[in-house]
Write a protein that holds these residues in place. Structure first.
Motif, PDB file in Angstrom:
ATOM      1  N   VAL A   1     -35.368  16.248 -19.403  1.00 26.22           N
ATOM      2  CA  VAL A   1     -34.260  16.361 -19.826  1.00 26.22           C
ATOM      3  C   VAL A   1     -33.472  17.739 -19.426  1.00 26.22           C
ATOM      4  N   GLY A   2     -32.317  17.725 -18.894  1.00 33.53           N
ATOM      5  CA  GLY A   2     -31.635  18.680 -18.316  1.00 33.53           C
ATOM      6  C   GLY A   2     -31.643  18.804 -16.807  1.00 33.53           C
ATOM      7  N   ASP A   3     -32.422  18.248 -16.250  1.00 35.63           N
ATOM      8  CA  ASP A   3     -32.454  17.921 -14.521  1.00 35.63           C
ATOM      9  C   ASP A   3     -31.329  17.251 -14.149  1.00 35.63           C
ATOM     10  N   VAL A   4     -30.974  17.437 -13.005  1.00 37.50           N
ATOM     11  CA  VAL A   4     -29.712  17.063 -12.397  1.00 37.50           C
ATOM     12  C   VAL A   4     -30.180  15.644 -11.657  1.00 37.50           C
ATOM     13  N   VAL A   5     -29.047  14.843 -11.991  1.00 37.38           N
ATOM     14  CA  VAL A   5     -29.361  13.319 -11.188  1.00 37.38           C
ATOM     15  C   VAL A   5     -28.051  13.239 -10.275  1.00 37.38           C
ATOM     16  N   VAL A   6     -28.179  12.774  -8.988  1.00 34.92           N
ATOM     17  CA  VAL A   6     -27.196  12.456  -8.159  1.00 34.92           C
ATOM     18  C   VAL A   6     -27.067  11.093  -7.839  1.00 34.92           C
ATOM     19  N   PHE A   7     -25.994  10.514  -8.146  1.00 38.82           N
ATOM     20  CA  PHE A   7     -25.736   8.948  -7.967  1.00 38.82           C
ATOM     21  C   PHE A   7     -24.878   8.925  -6.592  1.00 38.82           C
ATOM     22  N   TRP A   8     -24.846   7.784  -5.892  1.00 38.56           N
ATOM     23  CA  TRP A   8     -24.144   7.128  -4.981  1.00 38.56           C
ATOM     24  C   TRP A   8     -22.881   6.465  -5.673  1.00 38.56           C
ATOM     25  N   ARG A   9     -21.635   6.435  -5.098  1.00 40.59           N
ATOM     26  CA  ARG A   9     -20.561   5.661  -5.673  1.00 40.59           C
ATOM     27  C   ARG A   9     -19.900   4.947  -4.355  1.00 40.59           C
ATOM     28  N   GLU A  10     -19.226   3.907  -4.624  1.00 39.18           N
ATOM     29  CA  GLU A  10     -18.792   2.833  -3.645  1.00 39.18           C
ATOM     30  C   GLU A  10     -20.088   2.231  -2.779  1.00 39.18           C
ATOM     31  N   SER A  11     -20.825   3.165  -2.069  1.00 42.56           N
ATOM     32  CA  SER A  11     -21.926   2.601  -1.328  1.00 42.56           C
ATOM     33  C   SER A  11     -22.650   3.711  -1.016  1.00 42.56           C
ATOM     34  N   PRO A  12     -24.223   3.468  -1.078  1.00 40.30           N
ATOM     35  CA  PRO A  12     -25.099   4.627  -0.644  1.00 40.30           C
ATOM     36  C   PRO A  12     -24.828   5.456   0.680  1.00 40.30           C
ATOM     37  N   LYS A  13     -24.086   5.244   1.335  1.00 36.01           N
ATOM     38  CA  LYS A  13     -23.626   5.816   2.863  1.00 36.01           C
ATOM     39  C   LYS A  13     -22.300   6.548   2.540  1.00 36.01           C
ATOM     40  N   SER A  14     -21.566   6.276   1.679  1.00 41.49           N
ATOM     41  CA  SER A  14     -20.227   6.913   1.374  1.00 41.49           C
ATOM     42  C   SER A  14     -20.456   8.436   0.696  1.00 41.49           C
ATOM     43  N   TRP A  15     -19.440   9.370   1.331  1.00 47.47           N
ATOM     44  CA  TRP A  15     -19.593  10.353   0.819  1.00 47.47           C
ATOM     45  C   TRP A  15     -19.485  10.758  -0.800  1.00 47.47           C
ATOM     46  N   LYS A  16     -19.004   9.583  -1.460  1.00 46.88           N
ATOM     47  CA  LYS A  16     -18.570   9.800  -2.945  1.00 46.88           C
ATOM     48  C   LYS A  16     -19.993   9.680  -3.602  1.00 46.88           C
ATOM     49  N   GLY A  17     -19.902  10.415  -4.620  1.00 54.09           N
ATOM     50  CA  GLY A  17     -20.969  10.212  -5.626  1.00 54.09           C
ATOM     51  C   GLY A  17     -20.414  10.589  -7.221  1.00 54.09           C
TER      52      GLY A  17
END
Length: 143
Positions: free
Chosen positions: A82-98
């Motif tokens: 609990v409290g750790d950071v989670v980073v997700f991809w958005r649009e595609s795993p290779k996109s810069w978005k997240g």
């Protein structure tokens, strides 16, 4: 205050529909070094919120507004707490978005995070585990 306590203290902060802005959201930008008065609460603010929470809690933070900037701090872990950071991809795993948020719990297929700009507010939301790029344990900043 712990990261999760700081994040929870903001639960329910939400964007204002229309031309007005929620000054609390603009404060997240201001306090991490960006001029909130030049931005709007519709600006993607998940990383601004995560930065504000980490900074306010005395942990390392990215000082950047991109969610994927969180891949460059902390220590990767396969057993998030609990409290750790989670980073997700958005649009595609290779996109810069997240997207970025703070780990709450996980089930077989989903990870639940407390984050900003989720349904245009600070709340807990489930995301597919298949979208996780990394789990990160942040380091406490020592003076």
């Amino acid at each position: 205050m712990s990261i999760i306590s700081t994040a929870l203290s903001e639960y329910g902060v939400k964007e204002i529909i229309g031309s007005n802005d929620n000054l609390r959201i603009l404060k997240y930008f201001d306090e991490i070094g960006f001029n909130g008065s030049k931005l709007h609460d519709e600006t993607a603010w998940c990383s601004a919120f995560a930065n504000w929470v980490a900074k306010t809690s005395g942990y390392e933070y990215t000082k950047q507004l991109t969610a994927r900037s969180w891949l460059s701090v902390g220590e990767s872990t396969n057993t998030p707490k609990v409290g750790d950071v989670v980073v997700f991809w958005r649009e595609s795993p290779k996109s810069w978005k997240g997207h970025v948020g703070f780990f709450i719990k996980q089930t077989k297929n989903y990870v639940y995070v407390l984050g900003g700009n989720q349904r245009n507010m600070v709340c807990i939301k489930a995301y597919a585990k298949s979208r996780v790029l990394d789990y990160k344990k942040l380091r406490k900043i020592t003076d």
